[in-house]
Motif scaffolding. Structure first.
Motif: not given
Length: 180
Positions: A66-69, A73-77, A90-93
């Motif tokens: 959940e933290e990584l998600k 989400a923060a990185a994609s924004g 990388r985070l998604q993987a």
């Protein structure tokens, strides 16, 4: 808890079963079966503790996912910058990998617990069968002994009857109940 269970079982035994337990060989077999049941229960408890530890680990992994998600989400924004996009992938993987490991570990723990329970049930059933067979063998032995005793008493009654017919002064002994 186990001692209370054994006490309840012993209280429920008939007098004949209690006498059978006085047989050293049978008592030894029963004690061996009790030891096996205790070992099985110990292994089951250890498996349950391991399952709880595994579940705690899974909960921890879920929190991390959940933290990584949230990080994703923060990185994609932040925009479509190449560095951010690469970090996002990388985070998604990483999240996907963690989800797969979590699911695999959960399945392994469930399989292990199911197998342990199956083995425990099978061992308890086998122990029950062995004790039932031992009790049945003892019951057969007792019936055979009773039959032999009845035959001896019957023969003694016949001999007494013959003796009383040949000797006019002799009194018959109360073996009549065994005559056929």
């Amino acid at each position: 808890r186990l001692a209370e269970h054994h006490a309840r079982q012993l209280a429920g035994l008939s007098l004949q079963d209690k006498q059978l337990l006085q047989d050293p060989a049978l008592a030894e077999e029963v004690e061996a079966l009790r030891a096996q049941v205790e070992e099985i229960q110990s292994r089951l408890e250890a498996a349950q503790r391991a399952k709880v530890a595994g579940e705690e680990k899974c909960t921890s992994l879920k929190r991390e996912v959940e933290e990584l998600k949230e990080e994703v989400a923060a990185a994609s924004g932040q925009g479509e910058h190449d560095v951010v996009a690469a970090a996002y992938r990388r985070l998604q993987a990483r999240v996907k990998d963690m989800d797969e490991r979590h699911a695999q570990q959960e399945n392994e723990w469930s399989d292990m617990l199911r197998e342990t329970r199956r083995m425990c049930d099978a061992e308890i059933e086998m122990a029950h069968e062995r004790s039932s067979l031992a009790l049945e063998a003892k019951n057969t032995e007792i019936r055979r002994f009773q039959h032999e005793l009845d035959s001896i008493l019957h023969a003694a009654a016949k001999m007494q009857k013959l003796k009383s017919h040949h000797s006019p002064n002799s009194k018959p002994v109360a073996y009549d109940a065994y005559e056929k």
